[in-house]
Each structure stands twice: as C-alpha cells, then as structure tokens.
Enzyme design. Structure first.
Site, PDB file in Angstrom:
ATOM      1  N   ASN A 223       0.845  -1.198   0.000  1.00 35.76           N
ATOM      2  CA  ASN A 223       0.000   0.000   0.000  1.00 35.76           C
ATOM      3  C   ASN A 223       0.877   1.244   0.000  1.00 35.76           C
ATOM      4  OD1 ASN A 223       0.391   0.952   2.872  1.00 35.76           O
ATOM      5  ND2 ASN A 223      -0.379  -1.117   3.243  1.00 35.76           N
TER       6      ASN A 223
ATOM      7  N   LYS B 286       8.938 -17.447  -9.110  1.00 33.72           N
ATOM      8  CA  LYS B 286       8.205 -16.395  -9.819  1.00 33.72           C
ATOM      9  C   LYS B 286       7.165 -17.027 -10.745  1.00 33.72           C
ATOM     10  CE  LYS B 286       8.854 -12.536 -12.929  1.00 33.72           C
ATOM     11  NZ  LYS B 286       9.710 -11.931 -13.908  1.00 33.72           N
TER      12      LYS B 286
END
Ligand code: C5P
Length: 417
Positions: free
Chosen positions: A210, A288
């Site tokens: 955030n 990943k």
C-alpha cells in the site's frame, strides 16, 4: 512555565538561507529561560548579521578561531564546556561533512570536535545535496555516534526545487531542544511503535502493498524517544532514515510485524501507526509465476491477516498501559472511529480523513502535513492541520500527560491499600 530555565545553549549558525530561522530560534529559546551563546560561521554571516544575533542573544557573537582576545577570554574549549547542549542550526552540508570527518579549520568545526556535550543538528540544504550518498553516509555516521538530528523537512526550497532539505521550523527545533534538556516526561518507559506499509508476497518478486510512507509513524517514534522513552519501532519497507536513538526492526508482512511486536513486549505504550495489509495471498509461490506457464491471468485468493492492534490491545498479560490505534476513513468519521475504538479494544484512536480534498489532492497519504482527530473513550478532539512532526510532538505530549495521570492514580491506590 520556563522549561529551559538556567540551561545554556551554544548555537552554531552555519551558511544557508535557513539561517534567518536561527534568529527566531534564539528568541524562542530565551523565551523558555535558556541562555544562548552563538557562533556565526563565515558562511552564516552572509545570511544574518552578527549584530542581529548578538541583539537577540544579548551575548557577544563568536566567529574567529584566531581572535587573541576571544581565545584569552573564551577559548573554543570553554565555549563547549560552558554549554548544556550544542545546537547547529542550520547545519550546512559542509559543516556536517567536517563534523563527520573531524576537520577543525574554523571556530565552529573546532568547537564541535572539542565538544563534550550532546550535539543536535538541524540540516538545511538543497535536496540533491541532502540526497547525495556522501551526505547520507555522513549523517548515518553522525547518528551512529549519537549526534541528534531534527529534520530536515520536505517542501519547497528557496532555490526553487522541491524535496527533502528544508530546515525544521524554529518551534519544532525548540521542542527537540526541550526533548534533550527539559524534564523527560517518559523516562523509564518503553514505547512500541509500528510504521509504514506491509508487503504481502505473491511470489519472490511480486507483492500486495500500500501507499503508506511511514512518515507519521517514524515521527511518532522520534517524538517519544525525545520525550525520554526507550522506543522500539517496527517498520514495514519505507524510504526513510532510521530515527536517531530508536531501535528499528524491519519486517515485510503483517505476520512478521505481529511477531516483532510480540517480541518487543513488555511495553508501557504502544502506537500502531502502520498501514497493515488486511489480506495476504493464501499461497505465496516459491518461484516467480511465469507469464508463459499460465494459460490465463492467475487467480489470487486472499486470506485475512492477523489484526496486530486488536491482538495487542486485548492481551490478558502484557497489555501495554496505553494502546493507540490509527484510522483512515473517507466518510462518517466520528461514528466509524468510535465504533473502531470499541472493536479494536484500544484506548485512543488517531483518525484522519483520507481521499481527495477540495482541490483533488490526497489529504494524508504521503503528505507532509496531516489533519487528525484524537478519539479517546470520552472525547473526540479536532486537532488543527500541522506537519506530521508537530502532530507527533503533540501526541507524545498527550501520552506523557496520560501516563503521568496513570502514575498519580496508581500512587493514590497504593497509599489507600
Ligand atoms: O481496521 P483498520 O485497518 O481501519 O484499523 C487501523 C488500525 O489498526 C491501525 O492502527 C493499524 O495499524 C491497525 N491494524 C493492525 N493490524 C491489521 C490491520 C490494522 O494493527 N491487520
């Protein structure tokens, strides 16, 4: 009350446009009862005159290392010996570099090298000079050596650029001086503060995060430390320097933050200023996620994170005496915050409105200033808009008051029993 009565400050004014603020600082320090003796560097004298400085301090102003009379009357050793605190405001990049490397080629740098007193610096310079790795490395060295730092703040600079480098305002510097010399209201207390965002890993490369900058939480950690508390700051990833004199523990996820908070207990005061992610990916992949391997965009299912504030505020054993949460709301502020105070089980909530203001700019996230409300069990106070540093100082002052009231009540109870 004159909180600095009888204290002696040696103020070093080095070169920079912010030197004009040093004049106001002298006035404020004297207003609190401190004696102020000043050294004006060659650079500083291009921005303010010795006459203004001596008129305000009502003392002789010192500038010359080689003045025979000064050396006879008041040598550079005595200048530091007779002070309780040395304040460098503004502290130019050059003087910071000299102090770091032990150079002593003028009166100010010689006094600093010979100093046996705490030193508080208020850096002021162009943002590129401040961000330069040379300055950053010098500052880190000085902090590690125990030099205290106030500011700089971010904002518009006299040179027309914008960024970190503005000297702190005289009122904030006065508070920092009081933090060093005044009665330390939170001495002997341990404060836990969380700050910044959390990162919740999707895979080793990607995360859910955030926009929290950590500025408010870090400012609170500094303010509590200046008020005399031992502070443990548990921070998510931020681009801020570690506050001086504070133990900073870095974490990434909410679960790591909770663990670090539990490790830091017991604490007398806990301030939860971090913007903790409410959810995390249910599974964090070891490798990943490859675009080519996925036939379509991957689905990410989310799991709720632990609520750190609620967990600590509802502990049976080791609950800190004062637990403070934060709330960012977009509407029905008072009603929502009151409900949150109950739900979280904390004592106070510092609340602010987030979202765009009338001009379309975000009100709180990442900004230098903040406008907050303090919600306690009995009150809902509106605090005027101020810098995050000023809000932190005011909060630390209120915490000190509250803890003082707790202590008195405890003593009264002990007397009765
Ligand atoms: O529920 P909300 O996110 O609005 O609550 C904000 C307050 O709760 C802040 O003090 C924040 O630091 C804390 N919090 C927490 N752990 C969470 C979520 C929020 O400590 N998982």
């Amino acid at each position: 009350m004159h909180s600095l009565k009888g204290k002696k400050i040696l103020l070093i004014i080095s070169g920079g446009i912010a030197a004009y603020k040093a004049l106001e600082l002298i006035r404020l320090l004297r207003g609190e009862g401190a004696g102020v003796r000043c050294i004006l560097t060659e650079g500083g004298s291009h921005f303010v005159t010795a006459l203004s400085v001596s008129a305000l301090s009502e003392e002789k102003v010192y500038s010359d290392l080689w003045s025979l009379t000064d050396e006879a009357e008041m040598g550079h050793i005595r200048l530091s010996r007779e002070a309780d605190l040395i304040v460098v405001a503004p502290a130019s990049a050059d003087l910071i570099a000299k102090l770091t490397h032990g150079l002593a080629n003028d009166l100010a740098s010689t006094v600093l090298l010979a100093a046996d007193k705490p030193i508080l610096i208020a850096p002021a310079m162009n943002p590129q000079m401040w961000n330069n790795p040379a300055t950053q490395s010098n500052i880190a060295t000085l902090r590690a050596r125990g030099v205290f730092q106030c500011g700089p703040e971010a904002g518009d600079m006299a040179c027309g650029e914008t960024g970190w480098g503005r000297m702190s305002e005289p009122a904030a510097l006065l508070e920092a001086v009081k933090g060093q010399l005044g009665r330390k209201a939170l001495s002997g207390m341990h404060a836990l503060v969380t700050s910044g965002p959390t990162y919740e890993a999707i895979d080793p490369v990607r995360f859910i995060g955030n926009r929290s900058s950590g500025k408010q939480g870090h400012a609170i950690a500094s303010a509590l430390s200046e008020a005399g508390a031992r502070v443990t700051l548990v921070s998510g990833p931020v681009a801020l320097p570690d506050p001086a004199g504070v133990k900073t523990v870095y974490v990434e996820s909410a679960r790591e933050m909770l663990e670090a908070c539990k490790q830091a207990l017991p604490a007398d005061i806990a301030v939860f200023a971090a913007a903790v992610g409410d959810w995390r990916p249910s599974v964090s992949k070891d490798r990943k996620i490859k675009k080519s391997n996925a036939s379509s965009a991957p689905d990410i299912t989310l799991t709720e994170n632990p609520d750190i504030l609620h967990t600590i505020a509802t502990l049976k054993k080791e609950r800190p005496r004062l637990v403070i949460g934060f709330a960012a709301e977009t509407e029905n502020l008072e009603k929502n915050v009151r409900a949150k105070l109950k739900k979280k089980g904390c004592d106070w909530i510092v609340a602010n409105e987030v979202g765009p203001d009338e001009s379309g700019q975000e009100k709180a996230f990442g900004r230098e200033s903040n406008q907050v409300y303090l919600c306690t069990r009995s009150d809902f106070e509106h605090w005027p808009k101020a810098s995050k540093r000023e809000i932190a100082l005011k909060l630390a002052e209120r915490i000190a008051q509250e803890i003082g009231d707790h202590e008195q009540a405890r003593k009264r109870r002990n007397k009765k029993s």
